[in-house]
Scaffold this active site. Sequence first.
Site, PDB file in Angstrom:
ATOM      1  N   TYR A   1      57.844  15.440 -46.245  1.00  0.00           N
ATOM      2  CA  TYR A   1      58.572  16.651 -45.820  1.00  0.00           C
ATOM      3  C   TYR A   1      58.367  17.780 -46.813  1.00  0.00           C
ATOM      4  CZ  TYR A   1      60.983  14.317 -41.997  1.00  0.00           C
ATOM      5  OH  TYR A   1      61.258  13.678 -40.834  1.00  0.00           O
TER       6      TYR A   1
ATOM      7  N   ARG B   1      73.989  12.784 -32.105  1.00  0.00           N
ATOM      8  CA  ARG B   1      74.304  13.641 -30.962  1.00  0.00           C
ATOM      9  C   ARG B   1      74.532  12.921 -29.649  1.00  0.00           C
ATOM     10  NH1 ARG B   1      69.481  17.418 -32.686  1.00  0.00           N
ATOM     11  NH2 ARG B   1      68.817  15.307 -33.059  1.00  0.00           N
TER      12      ARG B   1
ATOM     13  N   ARG C   1      69.445   5.188 -37.271  1.00  0.00           N
ATOM     14  CA  ARG C   1      70.550   6.143 -37.305  1.00  0.00           C
ATOM     15  C   ARG C   1      71.489   5.774 -36.179  1.00  0.00           C
ATOM     16  NH1 ARG C   1      68.307  12.021 -36.911  1.00  0.00           N
ATOM     17  NH2 ARG C   1      66.198  11.549 -37.551  1.00  0.00           N
TER      18      ARG C   1
ATOM     19  N   ARG D   1      80.171  18.721 -34.504  1.00  0.00           N
ATOM     20  CA  ARG D   1      79.019  19.600 -34.759  1.00  0.00           C
ATOM     21  C   ARG D   1      79.224  20.995 -34.198  1.00  0.00           C
ATOM     22  NH1 ARG D   1      75.368  21.424 -36.135  1.00  0.00           N
ATOM     23  NH2 ARG D   1      73.328  20.733 -35.460  1.00  0.00           N
TER      24      ARG D   1
ATOM     25  N   ASP E   1      71.793  12.571 -45.091  1.00  0.00           N
ATOM     26  CA  ASP E   1      70.414  12.720 -44.639  1.00  0.00           C
ATOM     27  C   ASP E   1      69.475  12.450 -45.795  1.00  0.00           C
ATOM     28  OD1 ASP E   1      68.920  13.752 -42.064  1.00  0.00           O
ATOM     29  OD2 ASP E   1      67.802  14.439 -43.817  1.00  0.00           O
TER      30      ASP E   1
HETATM   31  O1  CP3 Z   1      75.101   7.268 -39.116  1.00  0.00           O
HETATM   32  C1  CP3 Z   1      73.895   7.157 -39.335  1.00  0.00           C
HETATM   33  O2  CP3 Z   1      73.170   6.446 -38.678  1.00  0.00           O
HETATM   34  C2  CP3 Z   1      73.338   7.886 -40.544  1.00  0.00           C
HETATM   35  C3  CP3 Z   1      72.814   9.155 -40.288  1.00  0.00           C
HETATM   36  C4  CP3 Z   1      71.404   9.535 -40.700  1.00  0.00           C
HETATM   37  C5  CP3 Z   1      70.985  10.867 -40.499  1.00  0.00           C
HETATM   38  N1  CP3 Z   1      69.743  11.012 -41.015  1.00  0.00           N
HETATM   39  C6  CP3 Z   1      71.806  11.912 -39.866  1.00  0.00           C
HETATM   40  C7  CP3 Z   1      71.126  12.947 -39.067  1.00  0.00           C
HETATM   41  C8  CP3 Z   1      70.360   8.852 -41.293  1.00  0.00           C
HETATM   42  C9  CP3 Z   1      70.283   7.388 -41.696  1.00  0.00           C
HETATM   43  C10 CP3 Z   1      69.309   9.800 -41.502  1.00  0.00           C
HETATM   44  C11 CP3 Z   1      68.031   9.493 -42.151  1.00  0.00           C
HETATM   45  C12 CP3 Z   1      66.886  10.354 -41.864  1.00  0.00           C
HETATM   46  N2  CP3 Z   1      66.852  11.721 -41.816  1.00  0.00           N
HETATM   47  C13 CP3 Z   1      65.566   9.878 -41.709  1.00  0.00           C
HETATM   48  C14 CP3 Z   1      65.153   8.447 -41.831  1.00  0.00           C
HETATM   49  C15 CP3 Z   1      65.518   7.685 -40.621  1.00  0.00           C
HETATM   50  C16 CP3 Z   1      64.677   7.968 -39.444  1.00  0.00           C
HETATM   51  O3  CP3 Z   1      65.238   8.319 -38.421  1.00  0.00           O
HETATM   52  O4  CP3 Z   1      63.446   7.806 -39.563  1.00  0.00           O
HETATM   53  C17 CP3 Z   1      64.748  10.993 -41.483  1.00  0.00           C
HETATM   54  C18 CP3 Z   1      63.262  10.966 -41.219  1.00  0.00           C
HETATM   55  C19 CP3 Z   1      65.561  12.155 -41.576  1.00  0.00           C
HETATM   56  C20 CP3 Z   1      65.125  13.561 -41.485  1.00  0.00           C
HETATM   57  C21 CP3 Z   1      65.779  14.227 -40.347  1.00  0.00           C
HETATM   58  N3  CP3 Z   1      67.111  14.579 -40.291  1.00  0.00           N
HETATM   59  C22 CP3 Z   1      65.185  14.639 -39.148  1.00  0.00           C
HETATM   60  C23 CP3 Z   1      63.727  14.418 -38.792  1.00  0.00           C
HETATM   61  C24 CP3 Z   1      66.183  15.251 -38.387  1.00  0.00           C
HETATM   62  C25 CP3 Z   1      66.020  15.975 -37.090  1.00  0.00           C
HETATM   63  C26 CP3 Z   1      65.769  15.018 -36.001  1.00  0.00           C
HETATM   64  C27 CP3 Z   1      66.742  15.240 -34.902  1.00  0.00           C
HETATM   65  O5  CP3 Z   1      67.247  14.237 -34.423  1.00  0.00           O
HETATM   66  O6  CP3 Z   1      66.955  16.407 -34.555  1.00  0.00           O
HETATM   67  C28 CP3 Z   1      67.390  15.167 -39.093  1.00  0.00           C
HETATM   68  C29 CP3 Z   1      68.683  15.661 -38.639  1.00  0.00           C
HETATM   69  C30 CP3 Z   1      69.758  14.619 -38.503  1.00  0.00           C
HETATM   70  N4  CP3 Z   1      70.040  13.691 -39.478  1.00  0.00           N
HETATM   71  C31 CP3 Z   1      70.670  14.474 -37.418  1.00  0.00           C
HETATM   72  C32 CP3 Z   1      71.536  13.431 -37.785  1.00  0.00           C
HETATM   73  C33 CP3 Z   1      72.721  12.937 -37.002  1.00  0.00           C
HETATM   74  C34 CP3 Z   1      70.741  15.357 -36.184  1.00  0.00           C
HETATM   75  C35 CP3 Z   1      71.204  16.694 -36.630  1.00  0.00           C
HETATM   76  C36 CP3 Z   1      72.152  17.427 -35.735  1.00  0.00           C
HETATM   77  O7  CP3 Z   1      73.315  17.036 -35.581  1.00  0.00           O
HETATM   78  O8  CP3 Z   1      71.747  18.477 -35.220  1.00  0.00           O
END
Ligand code: CP3
Length: 328
Positions: free
Chosen positions: A128, A6, A2, A15, A51
């Site tokens: 999940y 943040r 990713r 956000r 996501d």
């Molecule tokens: O620009 C990029 O890189 C793409 C963005 C991207 C997000 N999620 C945005 C996001 C990508 C490629 C994902 C994939 C994703 N989502 C995965 C697979 C990749 C990995 O990291 O293993 C998984 C397991 C998820 C599920 C997910 N989404 C989780 C576990 C979380 C919370 C974790 C955290 O960091 O709090 C998210 C939320 C999420 N997805 C955020 C972002 C930017 C943070 C949310 C926020 O802004 O509050």
Amino acid sequence: MRQAGRYLPEYRALRARFGFLELCRNPEAAAEVTLQPVDRLGVDAAILFADILLIVEPLGVGLEFAKGEGPVIHRPVRTPADVHALPPVNVEDAVPFVFETVRTVARALGGRVPLIGFAGAPFTVASYLVEGGPSRDYLHTKRLMYEAPAAWHQLMKILANITARYLNGQIAAGADAVQLFDSWVGVLSRDDYRAFVLPHVRALIAALTPGTPVIHFGTGTSALLPLMRQAGGDVIGLDWRVDLDVGWDAVGHDVGVQGNLDPAVLLGPPSLIRERVKSILDRAAGRPGHIFNLGHGVHQETPVDHVRLMVDLVHELSDRRVAGDSLS
Ligand code: CP3
């Protein structure tokens, strides 16, 4: 990895105005977030801002991103009856905003760098759905797998099917490559991967529009790499726990590899970042087919300057290697 998120002040600013799901559902804002790292860091590809869990929302399981907790599924899928009750999903109607974001980003990029679309792989998305959120040992998931294998396979089939349509929709909208995130599959033994996951990932990848490169990524997968390769993908993503050259040997040199700096290294000083970037490029040894990447996503605490430094170092050190200079 990713690459949006943040750690970027411009992401935090957006956000402050939108909830996470709201941001994902707003093509204009999601396109802006997709482009932020491209403009700020000089990376060689854009990654769609979305996501892996957006695709489960239409299954009616009650998806929420709770503050400080990550994703929550309010009605987890734990029994054969839960699996049988899942409604059919028309992907095109369910997540039109994702395809619109892809079109908006592709237009804005105008070919400047490629756009990578993505989806979660069936095991990771199922984990999940079954656990109801993140987990340490995935016991609900494994219990469903072992106790009710027919229901497990049905769930994986449903997910493989909607995910293939979801990725093909992204490709049709303008994604130049797609990545399949099997982030948590490393909790499985080789036997379980072979029996409960591999056939579904293979069917999913085989159903993708031919001609678009597929990157197949997981973490904690040192033991699973040859099986992931059998499941498919033009490029196998490596996390940082495996040496890049050892991982490449494990998947075979007729596929590419992506990886694999520990994202936590970016919390360390510039001298360490330089040393570790160089070590990965040395292990790739200038062979074609290596995409430099982090071994997982950027941590929220990471200084933006360190991410920028990493990108600059990759460009500098790989340009020098191409030019035939010795690296130092
Ligand atoms: O620009 C990029 O890189 C793409 C963005 C991207 C997000 N999620 C945005 C996001 C990508 C490629 C994902 C994939 C994703 N989502 C995965 C697979 C990749 C990995 O990291 O293993 C998984 C397991 C998820 C599920 C997910 N989404 C989780 C576990 C979380 C919370 C974790 C955290 O960091 O709090 C998210 C939320 C999420 N997805 C955020 C972002 C930017 C943070 C949310 C926020 O802004 O509050």
